[in-house]
Design a protein around this motif. Structure first.
Motif, PDB file in Angstrom:
ATOM      1  N   LEU A 269      14.881   4.232   9.467  1.00  9.79           N
ATOM      2  CA  LEU A 269      15.102   3.152  10.431  1.00  9.79           C
ATOM      3  C   LEU A 269      16.466   3.265  11.099  1.00  9.79           C
ATOM      4  O   LEU A 269      17.407   3.810  10.520  1.00  9.79           O
ATOM      5  N   GLU A 270      16.557   2.684  12.297  1.00 12.46           N
ATOM      6  CA  GLU A 270      17.883   2.592  12.931  1.00 12.46           C
ATOM      7  C   GLU A 270      18.727   1.630  12.105  1.00 12.46           C
ATOM      8  O   GLU A 270      18.207   0.709  11.464  1.00 12.46           O
ATOM      9  N   ARG A 271      20.055   1.817  12.181  1.00 14.71           N
ATOM     10  CA  ARG A 271      20.955   1.103  11.259  1.00 14.71           C
ATOM     11  C   ARG A 271      20.766  -0.430  11.204  1.00 14.71           C
ATOM     12  O   ARG A 271      20.637  -0.973  10.111  1.00 14.71           O
ATOM     13  N   PRO A 272      20.687  -1.133  12.347  1.00 10.51           N
ATOM     14  CA  PRO A 272      20.541  -2.596  12.230  1.00 10.51           C
ATOM     15  C   PRO A 272      19.258  -3.004  11.491  1.00 10.51           C
ATOM     16  O   PRO A 272      19.280  -3.876  10.626  1.00 10.51           O
ATOM     17  N   ARG A 273      18.140  -2.328  11.804  1.00 12.46           N
ATOM     18  CA  ARG A 273      16.871  -2.663  11.151  1.00 12.46           C
ATOM     19  C   ARG A 273      16.923  -2.255   9.675  1.00 12.46           C
ATOM     20  O   ARG A 273      16.381  -2.939   8.807  1.00 12.46           O
ATOM     21  N   LYS A 274      17.610  -1.145   9.398  1.00 10.39           N
ATOM     22  CA  LYS A 274      17.720  -0.663   8.017  1.00 10.39           C
ATOM     23  C   LYS A 274      18.467  -1.709   7.177  1.00 10.39           C
ATOM     24  O   LYS A 274      18.020  -2.114   6.107  1.00 10.39           O
ATOM     25  N   ARG A 275      19.616  -2.156   7.703  1.00  8.99           N
ATOM     26  CA  ARG A 275      20.433  -3.114   6.937  1.00  8.99           C
ATOM     27  C   ARG A 275      19.691  -4.444   6.761  1.00  8.99           C
ATOM     28  O   ARG A 275      19.736  -5.067   5.710  1.00  8.99           O
ATOM     29  N   LEU A 276      18.970  -4.838   7.799  1.00  7.52           N
ATOM     30  CA  LEU A 276      18.212  -6.095   7.730  1.00  7.52           C
ATOM     31  C   LEU A 276      17.118  -6.005   6.660  1.00  7.52           C
ATOM     32  O   LEU A 276      16.953  -6.911   5.835  1.00  7.52           O
ATOM     33  N   THR A 277      16.399  -4.878   6.672  1.00  7.91           N
ATOM     34  CA  THR A 277      15.308  -4.707   5.707  1.00  7.91           C
ATOM     35  C   THR A 277      15.879  -4.660   4.288  1.00  7.91           C
ATOM     36  O   THR A 277      15.321  -5.257   3.355  1.00  7.91           O
ATOM     37  N   GLU A 278      17.015  -3.976   4.147  1.00  5.68           N
ATOM     38  CA  GLU A 278      17.627  -3.903   2.811  1.00  5.68           C
ATOM     39  C   GLU A 278      18.049  -5.290   2.313  1.00  5.68           C
ATOM     40  O   GLU A 278      17.892  -5.610   1.145  1.00  5.68           O
ATOM     41  N   LEU A 279      18.560  -6.114   3.232  1.00  7.12           N
ATOM     42  CA  LEU A 279      18.968  -7.463   2.804  1.00  7.12           C
ATOM     43  C   LEU A 279      17.750  -8.296   2.398  1.00  7.12           C
ATOM     44  O   LEU A 279      17.791  -9.028   1.397  1.00  7.12           O
ATOM     45  N   MET A 280      16.654  -8.168   3.152  1.00 13.01           N
ATOM     46  CA  MET A 280      15.440  -8.913   2.769  1.00 13.01           C
ATOM     47  C   MET A 280      14.957  -8.460   1.402  1.00 13.01           C
ATOM     48  O   MET A 280      14.624  -9.272   0.535  1.00 13.01           O
TER      49      MET A 280
END
Ligand code: FAD
Ligand code: NAP
Length: 488
Positions: A269-280
């Motif tokens: 994933l691109e970084r913003p989506r990656k970080r968001l998914t990891e936080l969820m």
């Protein structure tokens, strides 16, 4: 070729005109280029700022026309009360409004009290920056007939003091469960307002009416529902994190909802989506241990609203479960879904539909894409309407944060000034009266125009009133009262 001919004749002429104006030192008696920008949200203000920068050697005036008696669009009426730092852009907007070549003209509703085409008499260039003012609808039974069902637009307007929403009166004291349909940042804003502590909200510019209603609220469970999966949510990490950190509030994410997502998928994933998914994922996996939790929020995916049930007040929502079409990739942002036949009824006493906004056509003469709710344009030039441009949400649709509007405004201003300098606008030799003419026309129709100085009187009143209550501002909710205060 044709362009070059015009350019050769026109640019020197324009520059000559500019020089004569400068040497005579009389911008008033000469005729500068008159530009008007319709809408005083971020798009209108940032465009004005960039036009000012690019027109330093060409005599130009810019009027910002606003339908409300107050400026700033969604910065005043959309941004959540607990995000005061976002509202700091108002300081920049004030400097722009007070620039000697800029005039704010409030309380003029283009398309209603003054026609769009009437503006052509006063201005050479017209930029539409009037945002997306209408909510999207679900078109399902119960949506318009049951009580305590609101669009996020109205609910946000209610807690933010939009005069039209002052009478909304959501009933928050007869139910402990709310459903929010949609998983964008507006949905998270609404969830935060329902879940935050009253002591925290009392220090913001939320209206007193909303604060009192929230003080009586019995809502303890807020369920956000999306028709697609966790990798298609449209909220962003900062806003999600805020929700996970609310005092006395527990996140109730279900870790099974993330079973189909593996690390290989996340790493792509691109970084913003990656970080968001990891936080969820982290939030779902971490065993919640807020022993003092009094309120709870949930994310429910793969559910499409089918019907709202109740007698007078809404009592539940029927959702159809969905699944991806033809084994789609779970990480695909454009993933399509279809219902799988399972119906689930979720009880609730409040429904907020947070499924986005769209723009309206303010004049039938304006080329408009009704499907997307945007003005038809080619790179901000309005189709077949030379001298007309658009920027912000009305040109690209209701998506994007304020920063995106800033970036876009550079390009739009450049495009406009290129058209000026390259001779694409044939009316620039006409003498136009700008705001003076518009204000005279408004006066003849008994419309009182609000200047930036007028607004500052109302601003001072609101901030003083707020300070007496320990808040940054108490907004005035009545248009008549606003007009009186700007006159005093
Ligand atoms: P708007 O801000 O809507 O401005 C349009 C202006 O035009 C309004 O003042 C309107 O009154 C005026 N107007 C409309 N019709 C007419 C007419 N016919 N005649 C004259 N004037 C007219 N972004 C962030 O970066 N941070 C946030 O925290 C944030 N929170 C948000 C919260 C909500 C609820 C919403 C909906 C959006 C939020 N955004 C946030 C996004 C941000 O508000 C938008 O990116 C931005 O406001 C779009 O700017 P705009 O100028 O195109 O539209
Ligand atoms: P949004 O981001 O487009 O989210 C809309 C949500 O509604 C999506 O989850 C969408 O799901 C869903 N939806 C749309 N139609 C639906 C339907 N018919 N049935 C069920 N669900 C439906 O819109 P928004 O939340 O209104 O925000 C608008 C813009 O303002 C965004 O760019 C946002 O980032 C910005 N904003 C920013 C902030 C901030 O920075 N703090 C705060 C508020 C708003 P699908 O994806 O499946 O369509």
């Amino acid at each position: 070729m044709f362009t070059n001919v015009i350019r050769r004749c026109f640019v020197p002429c324009l520059i000559r005109r500019s020089l004569s104006i400068v040497s005579n030192n009389s911008t008033v008696s000469s005729s500068p280029i008159r530009i008007c920008v319709i809408g005083s949200g971020p798009a209108g203000f940032y465009l004005t700022q960039n036009l000012l920068k690019l027109s330093q050697t060409i005599p130009t005036t810019i009027d910002i026309i606003e339908k409300a008696p107050v400026p700033f669009g969604l910065v005043r009426y959309g941004v959540a009360p607990d995000h005061p730092e976002v509202k700091n852009v108002i300081n920049t907007f004030t400097k722009i409004a007070e620039h000697e070549r800029v005039r704010f003209i409030g309380n003029i509703h283009i398309g209603k009290t003054i026609g769009l085409k009437e503006l052509q008499e006063f201005y050479h260039i017209i930029v539409l920056a009037y945002g997306s003012s209408v909510e999207r609808n679900l078109h399902i039974p119960g949506e318009t007939t049951l009580e305590n069902v609101f669009s996020a637009k109205d609910f946000v307007g209610w807690y933010n003091g939009v005069p039209d929403n002052a009478q909304l009166r959501p009933q928050l004291n007869h139910t402990d469960q709310a459903i929010i349909i949609g998983m964008g940042n507006v949905a998270l804003d609404c969830a935060r307002m329902l879940l935050s502590s009253i002591d925290d909200l009392a220090k913001t510019d939320i209206t007193d009416i909303a604060l009192d209603t929230l003080r009586q609220s019995r809502i303890r469970h807020v369920i956000l529902v999306a028709r697609r999966g966790p990798m298609q949510v449209s909220f962003t990490i900062k806003e999600l994190r805020e929700l996970t950190k609310l005092n006395g509030v527990q996140s109730m994410l279900n870790k099974e909802d993330f079973n189909q997502i593996d690390q290989i998928m996340i790493d792509k994933l691109e970084r913003p989506r990656k970080r968001l998914t990891e936080l969820m994922l982290k939030t779902a996996r971490t065993k919640q241990s807020q022993n003092n939790a009094e309120r709870f929020w949930y994310l429910k995916f793969w559910r499409r609203p089918k019907q709202l049930n109740g007698k007078t007040l809404v009592e539940s929502v029927d959702f159809e479960h969905t699944e991806s079409v033809a084994n789609g990739d779970f990480s695909d942002p454009n993933l399509s879904v279809q219902p799988n036949g399972t119906i689930e009824t979720i009880p609730c006493g409040l429904v907020i539909k947070s499924i986005g906004y769209y723009g309206v056509q303010i004049d039938p003469w304006l080329p408009f894409d009704t499907e997307r709710g945007i003005i038809r344009n080619r790179q901000y030039r309005i189709d077949d309407r030379p001298g007309f441009y658009c920027t912000g949400w009305i040109g690209r649709g209701a998506r994007g944060v304020i920063a995106e509007t800033t970036t876009e405004s550079h390009t739009v201003a450049k495009r406009i000034m290129e058209d000026v300098e390259q001779g694409h606008l044939t009316n620039l030799h006409d003498v136009k009266s700008g705001g003076d003419g518009l204000i005279a026309l408004a006066k003849s129709r008994q419309i009182r125009c609000i200047s930036y100085e007028d607004w500052k009187k109302l601003d001072a009143h609101e901030t003083n009133l707020g300070h007496t209550k320990g808040k940054p501002r108490e907004k005035i909710l009545n248009i008549q009262k606003m007009l009186e205060l700007t006159a005093s």
